[in-house]
Design an enzyme around this catalytic site. Structure first.
Site, PDB file in Angstrom:
ATOM      1  N   SER A  89       0.818  -1.218   0.000  1.00 26.78           N
ATOM      2  CA  SER A  89       0.000   0.000   0.000  1.00 26.78           C
ATOM      3  C   SER A  89       0.853   1.270   0.000  1.00 26.78           C
ATOM      4  O   SER A  89       1.868   1.361   0.694  1.00 26.78           O
ATOM      5  CB  SER A  89      -0.900  -0.005   1.238  1.00 26.78           C
ATOM      6  N   ASN A 101      -5.225  -0.342   8.026  1.00 23.93           N
ATOM      7  CA  ASN A 101      -3.983   0.340   8.399  1.00 23.93           C
ATOM      8  C   ASN A 101      -4.113   0.883   9.819  1.00 23.93           C
ATOM      9  O   ASN A 101      -4.628   1.975  10.024  1.00 23.93           O
ATOM     10  CB  ASN A 101      -3.681   1.460   7.399  1.00 23.93           C
ATOM     11  N   CYS A 134      -0.215   3.857  10.660  1.00 23.47           N
ATOM     12  CA  CYS A 134       0.473   4.918   9.931  1.00 23.47           C
ATOM     13  C   CYS A 134       1.133   5.902  10.896  1.00 23.47           C
ATOM     14  O   CYS A 134       0.471   6.462  11.760  1.00 23.47           O
ATOM     15  CB  CYS A 134      -0.466   5.688   9.018  1.00 23.47           C
ATOM     16  N   THR A 166       8.883   0.026  -1.120  1.00 24.64           N
ATOM     17  CA  THR A 166       9.859   1.006  -1.580  1.00 24.64           C
ATOM     18  C   THR A 166      10.559   0.590  -2.872  1.00 24.64           C
ATOM     19  O   THR A 166      10.900   1.451  -3.699  1.00 24.64           O
ATOM     20  CB  THR A 166      10.880   1.256  -0.443  1.00 24.64           C
TER      21      THR A 166
HETATM   22  C1  LIG Z   1       5.532   6.516   0.093  1.00 23.55           C
HETATM   23  C2  LIG Z   1       4.905   5.479   0.963  1.00 23.55           C
HETATM   24  C3  LIG Z   1       3.530   5.527   1.214  1.00 23.55           C
HETATM   25  C4  LIG Z   1       2.919   4.553   2.015  1.00 23.55           C
HETATM   26  N1  LIG Z   1       1.568   4.602   2.215  1.00 23.55           N
HETATM   27  C5  LIG Z   1       0.956   3.620   2.945  1.00 23.55           C
HETATM   28  C6  LIG Z   1      -0.461   3.591   3.085  1.00 23.55           C
HETATM   29  O1  LIG Z   1      -1.195   4.421   2.530  1.00 23.55           O
HETATM   30  N2  LIG Z   1      -1.006   2.618   3.868  1.00 23.55           N
HETATM   31  C7  LIG Z   1      -0.232   1.654   4.471  1.00 23.55           C
HETATM   32  O2  LIG Z   1      -0.766   0.781   5.152  1.00 23.55           O
HETATM   33  N3  LIG Z   1       1.126   1.634   4.316  1.00 23.55           N
HETATM   34  C8  LIG Z   1       1.722   2.595   3.577  1.00 23.55           C
HETATM   35  N4  LIG Z   1       3.089   2.574   3.405  1.00 23.55           N
HETATM   36  C9  LIG Z   1       3.896   1.510   4.048  1.00 23.55           C
HETATM   37  C10 LIG Z   1       4.242   0.388   3.068  1.00 23.55           C
HETATM   38  O3  LIG Z   1       3.075  -0.236   2.570  1.00 23.55           O
HETATM   39  C11 LIG Z   1       5.139  -0.675   3.747  1.00 23.55           C
HETATM   40  O4  LIG Z   1       4.454  -1.193   4.866  1.00 23.55           O
HETATM   41  C12 LIG Z   1       6.474  -0.120   4.218  1.00 23.55           C
HETATM   42  O5  LIG Z   1       6.961   0.872   3.343  1.00 23.55           O
HETATM   43  C13 LIG Z   1       7.551  -1.202   4.388  1.00 23.55           C
HETATM   44  O6  LIG Z   1       7.803  -1.899   3.183  1.00 23.55           O
HETATM   45  P1  LIG Z   1       8.976  -1.463   2.138  1.00 23.55           P
HETATM   46  O7  LIG Z   1      10.241  -1.344   2.934  1.00 23.55           O
HETATM   47  O8  LIG Z   1       9.007  -2.573   1.110  1.00 23.55           O
HETATM   48  O9  LIG Z   1       8.571  -0.169   1.560  1.00 23.55           O
HETATM   49  C14 LIG Z   1       3.716   3.534   2.607  1.00 23.55           C
HETATM   50  C15 LIG Z   1       5.093   3.487   2.343  1.00 23.55           C
HETATM   51  C16 LIG Z   1       5.700   4.436   1.539  1.00 23.55           C
HETATM   52  C17 LIG Z   1       7.181   4.331   1.278  1.00 23.55           C
END
Ligand SMILES: Cc1cc2nc3c(=O)[nH]c(=O)nc-3n(C[C@H](O)[C@H](O)[C@H](O)COP(=O)(O)O)c2cc1C
Length: 308
Positions: A25, A132, A135, A271
């Site tokens: 997400s 979620n 956040c 990411t």
């Molecule tokens: C730019 C950005 C926006 C995100 N927006 C959400 C969101 O709207 N809802 C949510 O549950 N997690 C959100 N996340 C968290 C990611 O879904 C994920 O849990 C977190 O980034 C760890 O995974 P990664 O290291 O692969 O990014 C966001 C992450 C990033 C980087």
């Protein structure tokens, strides 16, 4: 004789995904933007960016910066609102056969979460909800639920009662005991857990002496957090019976294998989509190859298979 291809299917909460790779997400828009880049029906599925009751403008810029081996963001859950998603995005997604859409649900109060779920219940083409509760980037809400076991229990119990679809609860890593939070969510009726969301973090520009993000603090994601996330997935998997979707810094097939060995049934990729918009599909293909090369006949057998 050509060896048979590995069975890449995974199952959780009554769903069957063609492979365990799911876009996370907030890093994959509403999915539809990626349609030209990623074959949406070749990945396991994707999670839509957080949907709230009303549209949200998000935080002020700068709200996203690169850090060593990661990224710091304080987007503040900018989104078009649940009705906007249902009317403008979902019909387009429903035209793509075989794409699995998971809706991420966000609110400031329990009633907001319930209202979003109620609106989505009437919409066609959503496989599950991801709540979620974690956040770190809004002033009141999100992480508050995800860091207090009693509040989390209450939110999940009410969300589960309102939900006509499988309920995935996304946990915050900004806690002392992830096991405690995982159990609270399970006891309240969560069908699946997903973890981790981002780690609350701060970065300062030493020349201006100001925070590098307008919101001051943001959520850290990417490879920098991976070993902590893997540890948390392992601990949560030991604490509960329900399936876990693991994430945090996954950018290769081997990273996905690592999360599965720690106890994840499937893996989300966040990411890495910023560095390479095709990351999810590449990782899904790479995982199949990895399984073939390592004589893994069923990818699902990797779940919890870490040797101690
Ligand atoms: C730019 C950005 C926006 C995100 N927006 C959400 C969101 O709207 N809802 C949510 O549950 N997690 C959100 N996340 C968290 C990611 O879904 C994920 O849990 C977190 O980034 C760890 O995974 P990664 O290291 O692969 O990014 C966001 C992450 C990033 C980087």
């Amino acid at each position: 004789m050509k060896p048979t291809a590995p069975d890449m299917r995974v199952r959780f909460a009554g769903l069957e995904l063609r492979n365990p790779i799911i876009a996370a997400s907030g890093t994959f828009g509403y999915g539809i933007e990626f349609n030209e880049i990623v074959a949406l029906n070749r990945i396991g599925g994707f999670v839509v960016k957080g949907l709230s009751r009303q549209p949200m403008a998000g935080n002020k810029s700068p709200r996203l910066i690169e850090t060593a081996a990661g990224m710091l963001n304080a987007i503040g859950l900018q989104n078009i609102g649940v009705q906007g998603f249902i009317e403008k995005k979902l019909p387009e997604l429903n035209k793509i056969p075989g794409c699995v859409v998971i809706a991420n649900v966000f609110g400031y109060a329990v009633e907001d979460y319930i209202a979003v779920i109620a609106a989505l219940n009437d919409a066609e083409g959503v496989a599950a909800y991801e709540l979620n509760a974690s956040c770190p980037n809004t002033s009141h809400g999100g992480m508050v639920f995800g860091t207090d076991p009693d509040l989390l229990y209450d939110l999940v119990r009410k969300a589960k009662a309102a939900s006509q679809r499988p309920l995935i609860v996304k946990l915050s890593p900004n806690v002392t005991s992830i096991s405690l939070m995982a159990r609270a969510a399970q006891d309240a009726g969560a069908d699946v857990l997903s973890l981790v969301n981002t780690f609350l973090a701060l970065s300062i520009d030493v020349e201006t002496r100001r925070p590098r993000i307008a919101n001051m603090t943001g959520g850290l994601s990417g490879p920098a957090i991976k070993p902590i996330a893997v540890r948390m997935v392992y601990e949560a998997s030991k604490a509960v019976r329900i399936p876990i979707l693991g994430m945090g810094g996954v950018s290769s097939a081997e990273d996905a294998v690592e999360f599965m060995l720690a106890g994840a049934t499937a893996v989300q990729v966040g990411t890495a989509n910023y560095a390479d918009p095709r990351a999810t599909e590449n990782i899904a293909n790479g995982l199949e190859k990895w399984c073939s090369q390592h004589n893994v006949a069923k990818v699902a057998d990797l779940t919890g298979a870490m040797q101690i």
